[in-house]
Design a protein around this motif. Structure first.
Motif, PDB file in Angstrom:
ATOM      1  N   PRO A  17       2.397  -6.455   8.211  1.00 51.90           N
ATOM      2  CA  PRO A  17       3.308  -5.477   7.318  1.00 51.90           C
ATOM      3  C   PRO A  17       4.691  -5.801   7.559  1.00 51.90           C
ATOM      4  N   THR A  18       5.577  -5.176   6.928  1.00 47.46           N
ATOM      5  CA  THR A  18       6.934  -4.930   6.988  1.00 47.46           C
ATOM      6  C   THR A  18       7.070  -3.466   7.737  1.00 47.46           C
ATOM      7  N   ASN A  19       8.323  -3.258   8.163  1.00 46.19           N
ATOM      8  CA  ASN A  19       8.487  -1.974   8.462  1.00 46.19           C
ATOM      9  C   ASN A  19       9.825  -1.250   8.471  1.00 46.19           C
ATOM     10  N   LEU A  45       4.974  -0.122   7.236  1.00 48.66           N
ATOM     11  CA  LEU A  45       4.559   0.025   5.595  1.00 48.66           C
ATOM     12  C   LEU A  45       3.060  -0.508   5.345  1.00 48.66           C
ATOM     13  N   ASP A  46       2.363   0.027   4.563  1.00 50.21           N
ATOM     14  CA  ASP A  46       1.080  -0.133   4.254  1.00 50.21           C
ATOM     15  C   ASP A  46       1.160  -1.807   3.717  1.00 50.21           C
ATOM     16  N   PRO A  47       0.431  -2.527   4.301  1.00 54.57           N
ATOM     17  CA  PRO A  47       0.365  -4.155   3.910  1.00 54.57           C
ATOM     18  C   PRO A  47      -0.262  -4.428   2.484  1.00 54.57           C
ATOM     19  N   ASP A  48      -1.075  -3.488   2.081  1.00 60.06           N
ATOM     20  CA  ASP A  48      -1.445  -3.399   0.519  1.00 60.06           C
ATOM     21  C   ASP A  48      -0.300  -3.663  -0.430  1.00 60.06           C
ATOM     22  N   HIS A  49       0.970  -3.003  -0.091  1.00 62.13           N
ATOM     23  CA  HIS A  49       2.105  -3.050  -0.872  1.00 62.13           C
ATOM     24  C   HIS A  49       3.065  -3.914  -0.607  1.00 62.13           C
ATOM     25  N   VAL A 202       4.200  10.166   2.337  1.00 61.65           N
ATOM     26  CA  VAL A 202       4.351   9.252   1.305  1.00 61.65           C
ATOM     27  C   VAL A 202       5.636   8.566   1.540  1.00 61.65           C
ATOM     28  N   ILE A 203       5.691   7.194   1.283  1.00 60.32           N
ATOM     29  CA  ILE A 203       6.990   6.515   1.290  1.00 60.32           C
ATOM     30  C   ILE A 203       7.360   5.922  -0.286  1.00 60.32           C
ATOM     31  N   LEU A 204       8.677   6.298  -0.501  1.00 60.21           N
ATOM     32  CA  LEU A 204       8.878   5.810  -1.883  1.00 60.21           C
ATOM     33  C   LEU A 204      10.238   4.944  -1.701  1.00 60.21           C
ATOM     34  N   ILE A 205      10.005   3.540  -2.242  1.00 60.49           N
ATOM     35  CA  ILE A 205      11.310   2.464  -2.040  1.00 60.49           C
ATOM     36  C   ILE A 205      11.886   2.638  -3.370  1.00 60.49           C
ATOM     37  N   ALA A 206      13.060   2.462  -3.333  1.00 61.28           N
ATOM     38  CA  ALA A 206      14.018   2.287  -4.665  1.00 61.28           C
ATOM     39  C   ALA A 206      14.585   0.995  -4.484  1.00 61.28           C
ATOM     40  N   VAL A 207      14.193  -0.147  -5.222  1.00 64.00           N
ATOM     41  CA  VAL A 207      14.814  -1.265  -5.201  1.00 64.00           C
ATOM     42  C   VAL A 207      16.134  -1.265  -6.120  1.00 64.00           C
ATOM     43  N   VAL A 208      17.324  -1.378  -5.392  1.00 56.77           N
ATOM     44  CA  VAL A 208      18.545  -1.192  -6.272  1.00 56.77           C
ATOM     45  C   VAL A 208      19.128  -2.439  -6.499  1.00 56.77           C
ATOM     46  N   THR A 395       4.404   3.849  -1.517  1.00 50.97           N
ATOM     47  CA  THR A 395       3.516   3.289  -0.587  1.00 50.97           C
ATOM     48  C   THR A 395       3.384   4.385   0.603  1.00 50.97           C
ATOM     49  N   ARG A 396       2.811   4.032   1.956  1.00 45.00           N
ATOM     50  CA  ARG A 396       2.511   4.895   2.715  1.00 45.00           C
ATOM     51  C   ARG A 396       2.360   4.322   4.182  1.00 45.00           C
ATOM     52  N   PRO A 397       2.547   5.006   5.489  1.00 52.55           N
ATOM     53  CA  PRO A 397       2.236   4.184   6.569  1.00 52.55           C
ATOM     54  C   PRO A 397       1.115   3.375   6.567  1.00 52.55           C
ATOM     55  N   GLY A 398       1.273   2.050   7.453  1.00 51.22           N
ATOM     56  CA  GLY A 398       0.158   1.500   7.188  1.00 51.22           C
ATOM     57  C   GLY A 398      -0.430   0.595   8.433  1.00 51.22           C
ATOM     58  N   ARG A 399      -1.346  -0.176   8.309  1.00 55.22           N
ATOM     59  CA  ARG A 399      -1.833  -0.854   9.669  1.00 55.22           C
ATOM     60  C   ARG A 399      -1.019  -2.123  10.099  1.00 55.22           C
TER      61      ARG A 399
END
Lengths: 419, 419
Positions: A17-19, A45-49, A202-208, A395-399
């Motif tokens: 995952p990233t963090n 961060l959730d590696p699914d995303h 819940v984690i929301l990322i805005a790619v600017v 996304t969300r906290p992940g493994r």
């Protein structure tokens, strides 16, 4: 987990995952070992995303170490790759499976070459910690291939590839302890809590969108260490206090404290960047507008509803305590930063799209008819900025890192080259 | 200097300059007396280009204190105006001229009312320190009207109107000593050098277009004092050192040191703003681009050619060591921030327009055919941003407040109202 092909090739595939740091790492005390001047804390961060998938293969037929990133061969000659490869070979163990006719002794790894293929499920250049996921995944996959026994040492190896990579070796909430040792043996990542500990987050990322070319974090933090007169105050007196407070906030799932510290520490990191000579700007007008939107909301409620943090770029990473509040945040963000006409909603909000449903937004028309946030009284704050956010990721906290099935391998078992 | 009209009206007209801090004032230790937490140093700007003109009049017929700013009546009920009026009346002396039949005793001023008319020769809302020039001019003009003997006390009075106003009571290079006294008697401005001491210096101001509503500096600095964890480090440990270095740089006309300190201190002030909760952003993308343009140039030359500083807004104030370098700066700025098509060059670059000639720019066509700066190799840095600077002002260090001729009076000698 191990795969042997006709040519005597052994292969492992993993993803990592990233963090995102909530107490920031900025400044090294040792450039080549990548030893930081303060502890840091991150959320995985959730590696699914957002993740890197890496296949590592070994074969007596390989003539040199080679690597491909997103299908394109890249050089492994850089010091950071070399450090990781050297360190992991030193830790390598025996791999023996008489049934399959495999017998690699620990010392054999010094002579064997590896092929590495890596793939990010998100844009590499978007400033989403791709090097953290990449080095964590590389080191993790190699450790499995080479049967490295001391798993707790992996973070010290990944750290030498990219500092923040050490934190991507664990899921959930992770501390990178700066350590004291001059050789860096105690500058390692420690899991504070698993992702399930605080699963509502819940984690929301805005790619600017950005047309600016930003200074790399490696160069930026070197210049801050050399020229900022405020950095030492931060690293010596402020961060140690915040680390303790953040550990406690995570332990208690205390969102108010977590949110205040996260936003304040992001702002302080960018303050130190501004205090650097020449000054470093990672945030742009859109970043500032996102912060102002959140701060107005939080002020009107009297207590933090959501928090934000920015790394070495203009993208915002935002935290909400639950899905309900996340949907209120998404409504605000889509009001101010709508997609451009003709954009597709399902590619404008990606990841966990169920937050869109929670927000009652099913179409572009729903976006257009969003009401202004109720806390916005001054018409000065009502202008929309379509197109200034490229897309959002929910996304969300992940493994942490994990092995993947053979079918996910990125290297062809016959040729030893990327598929 | 004194003017007596048929109705027994006495009138004084004066003008006072604005100033730009090169070591910044940010943070009060006493809100009502306006006592700062550190010393600051400023350069007074030539009042021919930026100044406030104020006429003060007294008459036994006036029924209350009244004031007009740029022709519009404004309230004097605010604490800051009240402080200035009260303090200056306490210092008032006798005004006696038997030939003209005038006899006002010092204590009479407590009962007499004044009319005040004030006018800025630059846009009030453009963020160009209009309150500094305004309060300096008000206090200076009243002191002349009321025959205040202790001229050195004026800066302590103007300070209570607007902190930075105390520095506008002198020309050239001015230090505002924070002082120690709890009543503020030693928190006063001191002239470090006259404007003629360093007459080669050229000052270029970029008035930056902005659609953002900025937080006032009064509110901003209060929030910084309350929430920034970096401000105390700055005010206690960094600024005192920089004040000494800046005093020496000014004494020696050492442009390299002056330039480095000026830019670094501006950046540190904005860093503290970012470290405030909620964070304060005064600079925008255009401000960042101006900084990047100057930093690239300075880096390529190896030594600072020019420096920049930003107050509580997006406008850049830039210093060049002489006219030649100022013309090179203006060429760069006009290349990146040209006027919009249809704009008039003579209203886009105002003030000392001879710098335009020095730069070989006589028409809009000359602006369009400017070459990219030679230090700009990366095409990423070649995009132009027409319209993002509203206009430029070319100026220089200037004189302190001075009396003006009767013809400049803003109050009608018969009616006692603005002309």
């Amino acid at each position: 987990m191990f795969q042997v092909s006709g040519e005597g090739m052994l292969m492992v595939t993993a993803r990592a995952p990233t963090n995102i740091a909530v107490i920031k790492y900025w400044g090294k005390r040792d450039e080549s070992l990548i030893l930081p001047i303060n502890d840091s804390i991150s959320v995985t961060l959730d590696p699914d995303h957002l993740c890197t998938t890496t296949t590592v293969a070994v074969s007596p037929n390989f003539e040199s170490d080679r690597m491909w990133l997103n299908g394109k061969e890249i050089s492994l000659s850089g010091g950071r790759y070399q450090s990781c490869l050297k360190e992991i070979r030193q830790q390598a163990g025996d791999v023996i499976d008489e049934n399959k006719g495999i017998c690699i002794k620990g010392e054999d790894w010094q002579k064997l070459h590896v092929h590495i293929a890596s793939y990010n499920n998100f844009p590499t250049a978007a400033g989403l910690a791709s090097s953290a996921a990449g080095f964590a995944c590389l080191v993790y996959a190699l450790s499995k291939l080479m049967n490295v026994k001391e798993q707790y040492e992996l973070s010290a190896i990944a750290r030498q590839g990219s500092g923040s990579a050490c934190r991507s070796l664990y899921g959930g909430f992770v501390k990178w302890a700066m350590g004291n040792d001059v050789n860096g043996s105690d500058s390692i990542a420690i899991q504070l809590a698993r992702e399930t500990h605080w699963s509502d987050l819940v984690i929301l990322i805005a790619v600017v969108s950005s047309h600016q070319k930003e200074i790399s974090s490696t160069t930026g933090m070197r210049e801050s260490v050399e020229t900022s007169e405020l950095l030492l105050q931060r690293s010596q007196n402020i961060v140690p206090k915040r680390i303790k407070q953040m550990e406690e906030a995570i332990r208690n799932r205390d969102f108010t404290t977590f949110a205040k510290l996260t936003s304040a520490d992001s702002n302080q990191f960018h303050a130190v960047c501004l205090d650097t000579s020449p000054p470093i700007f990672y945030m742009n007008n859109t970043s500032h507008r996102i912060i102002n939107c959140i701060e107005r909301w939080n002020q009107s409620e009297g207590t933090p509803q959501v928090s934000y943090t920015f790394d070495a770029g203009p993208n915002a990473v935002m935290f909400a305590p639950n899905r309900k509040v996340a949907s209120l945040l998404l409504q605000r963000l889509l009001f101010y930063f709508p997609p451009l006409p003709g954009d597709d909603l399902s590619s404008f909000v990606i990841g966990d799209q169920s937050i869109l449903q929670e927000a009652g937004i099913g179409s572009m028309k729903d976006v257009q008819s969003l009401s202004p946030p109720p806390e916005t009284k001054d018409s000065k704050f009502l202008s929309k900025h379509g197109g200034s956010v490229s897309y959002f990721i929910c996304t969300r906290p992940g493994r942490g890192p994990e092995l993947r099935a053979h079918g996910d391998a990125l290297i062809h078992p016959q040729t030893g080259l990327p598929k």
